[in-house]
Design a protein around this motif. Structure first.
Motif, PDB file in Angstrom:
ATOM      1  N   TYR A   1      10.325   1.886  15.506  1.00 20.29           N
ATOM      2  CA  TYR A   1      10.361   0.858  14.408  1.00 20.29           C
ATOM      3  C   TYR A   1       9.315  -0.295  14.725  1.00 20.29           C
ATOM      4  CZ  TYR A   1      14.659   2.975  12.321  1.00 20.29           C
ATOM      5  OH  TYR A   1      15.150   3.826  11.665  1.00 20.29           O
ATOM      6  N   SER A   2       8.334  -0.083  15.602  1.00 21.41           N
ATOM      7  CA  SER A   2       7.519  -1.212  15.883  1.00 21.41           C
ATOM      8  C   SER A   2       6.374  -1.427  14.893  1.00 21.41           C
ATOM      9  CB  SER A   2       6.970  -0.617  17.365  1.00 21.41           C
ATOM     10  OG  SER A   2       6.230   0.358  17.295  1.00 21.41           O
ATOM     11  N   ARG A   3       6.113  -0.745  14.193  1.00 27.00           N
ATOM     12  CA  ARG A   3       5.061  -0.665  13.213  1.00 27.00           C
ATOM     13  C   ARG A   3       5.567  -0.916  11.824  1.00 27.00           C
ATOM     14  NH1 ARG A   3       0.858   3.581  11.688  1.00 27.00           N
ATOM     15  NH2 ARG A   3      -0.323   2.543   9.901  1.00 27.00           N
ATOM     16  N   THR A   4       4.946  -1.938  11.181  1.00 25.08           N
ATOM     17  CA  THR A   4       5.740  -2.105   9.678  1.00 25.08           C
ATOM     18  C   THR A   4       4.533  -2.152   8.637  1.00 25.08           C
ATOM     19  OG1 THR A   4       6.077  -4.429   9.572  1.00 25.08           O
ATOM     20  CG2 THR A   4       7.672  -3.156  10.616  1.00 25.08           C
ATOM     21  N   ALA A   5       5.083  -2.105   7.348  1.00 27.85           N
ATOM     22  CA  ALA A   5       4.162  -2.279   6.377  1.00 27.85           C
ATOM     23  C   ALA A   5       4.969  -2.819   5.098  1.00 27.85           C
ATOM     24  CB  ALA A   5       3.334  -1.090   6.085  1.00 27.85           C
ATOM     25  N   ASP A   6       4.495  -3.629   4.301  1.00 27.72           N
ATOM     26  CA  ASP A   6       5.400  -4.210   3.143  1.00 27.72           C
ATOM     27  C   ASP A   6       4.605  -3.386   2.020  1.00 27.72           C
ATOM     28  OD1 ASP A   6       6.968  -5.612   4.581  1.00 27.72           O
ATOM     29  OD2 ASP A   6       6.008  -7.288   4.313  1.00 27.72           O
ATOM     30  N   VAL A   7       5.308  -2.925   1.236  1.00 29.91           N
ATOM     31  CA  VAL A   7       4.952  -2.069  -0.148  1.00 29.91           C
ATOM     32  C   VAL A   7       5.357  -2.957  -1.407  1.00 29.91           C
ATOM     33  CG1 VAL A   7       4.935  -0.274  -1.547  1.00 29.91           C
ATOM     34  CG2 VAL A   7       4.766   0.024   0.870  1.00 29.91           C
ATOM     35  N   TRP A   8       4.695  -3.611  -2.175  1.00 35.57           N
ATOM     36  CA  TRP A   8       5.129  -4.344  -3.128  1.00 35.57           C
ATOM     37  C   TRP A   8       4.304  -4.168  -4.440  1.00 35.57           C
ATOM     38  CZ3 TRP A   8       1.584  -7.776  -5.050  1.00 35.57           C
ATOM     39  CH2 TRP A   8       0.576  -8.034  -4.100  1.00 35.57           C
ATOM     40  N   GLY A   9       4.906  -4.343  -5.605  1.00 36.11           N
ATOM     41  CA  GLY A   9       4.145  -4.558  -6.871  1.00 36.11           C
ATOM     42  C   GLY A   9       4.688  -5.641  -7.651  1.00 36.11           C
ATOM     43  N   LEU A  10       3.672  -5.995  -8.792  1.00 37.03           N
ATOM     44  CA  LEU A  10       4.269  -6.776  -9.764  1.00 37.03           C
ATOM     45  C   LEU A  10       3.623  -6.188 -11.259  1.00 37.03           C
ATOM     46  CD1 LEU A  10       3.118 -10.280  -8.090  1.00 37.03           C
ATOM     47  CD2 LEU A  10       5.537  -9.399  -8.428  1.00 37.03           C
ATOM     48  N   GLY A  11       4.476  -6.256 -12.214  1.00 38.88           N
ATOM     49  CA  GLY A  11       4.288  -5.859 -13.252  1.00 38.88           C
ATOM     50  C   GLY A  11       4.517  -6.767 -14.581  1.00 38.88           C
ATOM     51  N   TYR A  12       3.509  -6.363 -15.508  1.00 36.66           N
ATOM     52  CA  TYR A  12       3.672  -7.676 -16.610  1.00 36.66           C
ATOM     53  C   TYR A  12       3.054  -6.995 -17.904  1.00 36.66           C
ATOM     54  CZ  TYR A  12      -1.092  -7.284 -15.206  1.00 36.66           C
ATOM     55  OH  TYR A  12      -2.429  -6.795 -14.716  1.00 36.66           O
TER      56      TYR A  12
END
Length: 176
Positions: free
Chosen positions: A134-145
């Protein structure tokens, strides 16, 4: 689903909140009137894909829990925690530790016999981890409208999204 004057609590497999308004537009205006890309046109009886995959991401169908406030003056807020997704094309980032967090805020105004205005905004976030340590991470995110407008026989809608690690954009960014 349990409902009361305090709002509602939903558990189980349902439409997730991210991009739910966009999918609603596709069903109401695309599928209802037979518009959009037909997908596999050699398959008899297959419905159209509406605008999903052409700028609109479909809402997922996932296991989780969501709380929705009561509708107050046309406004409603919904928050949810859903079974996390792993993104298998990035072999180094296949694990998650926590449920995927999502939200949706809507405003709806009905007028006249058949008039409607609906505004929506939504989002999702999830952290991915590598397979070892678990040493490498990435955030996945999204905004919709988006919005919907209905007046008599006239119907119009618009939806969009922006984010990192979602939709077509993800396939072009395997280095998350």
């Amino acid at each position: 689903r349990i409902t009361g004057p305090w709002g509602s609590l939903t558990g189980g497999r349902t439409l997730t909140l991210f991009s739910r308004g966009a999918l609603e537009l596709t069903y109401l205006y695309g599928y209802r009137y037979g518009l959009g890309f037909p997908g596999g046109i050699s398959t008899a009886g297959q419905s159209t894909a509406g605008s999903v995959g052409f700028g609109v991401l479909a809402s997922g169908f996932g296991a989780g829990f969501a709380y929705a406030t009561p509708v107050m003056g046309g406004f409603q807020l919904t928050v949810g925690a859903y079974d996390p997704n792993n993104i298998v094309t990035v072999r180094a980032l296949e694990r998650t530790r926590w449920p995927r967090e999502e939200f949706e805020a809507t405003y709806q105004l009905k007028f006249g016999a058949s008039g409607l205005i609906k505004l929506f905004g939504n989002g999702a976030w999830q952290r991915l981890y590598d397979q070892v340590g678990y040493s490498r991470t990435a955030d996945v995110w999204g905004l919709g409208y988006g919005f919907r407008f209905e007046g008599g026989p006239f119907r119009i809608g618009f939806a969009g999204h922006y984010g990192k690690g979602i939709g077509v954009d993800y396939a072009m960014q395997p280095h998350l």
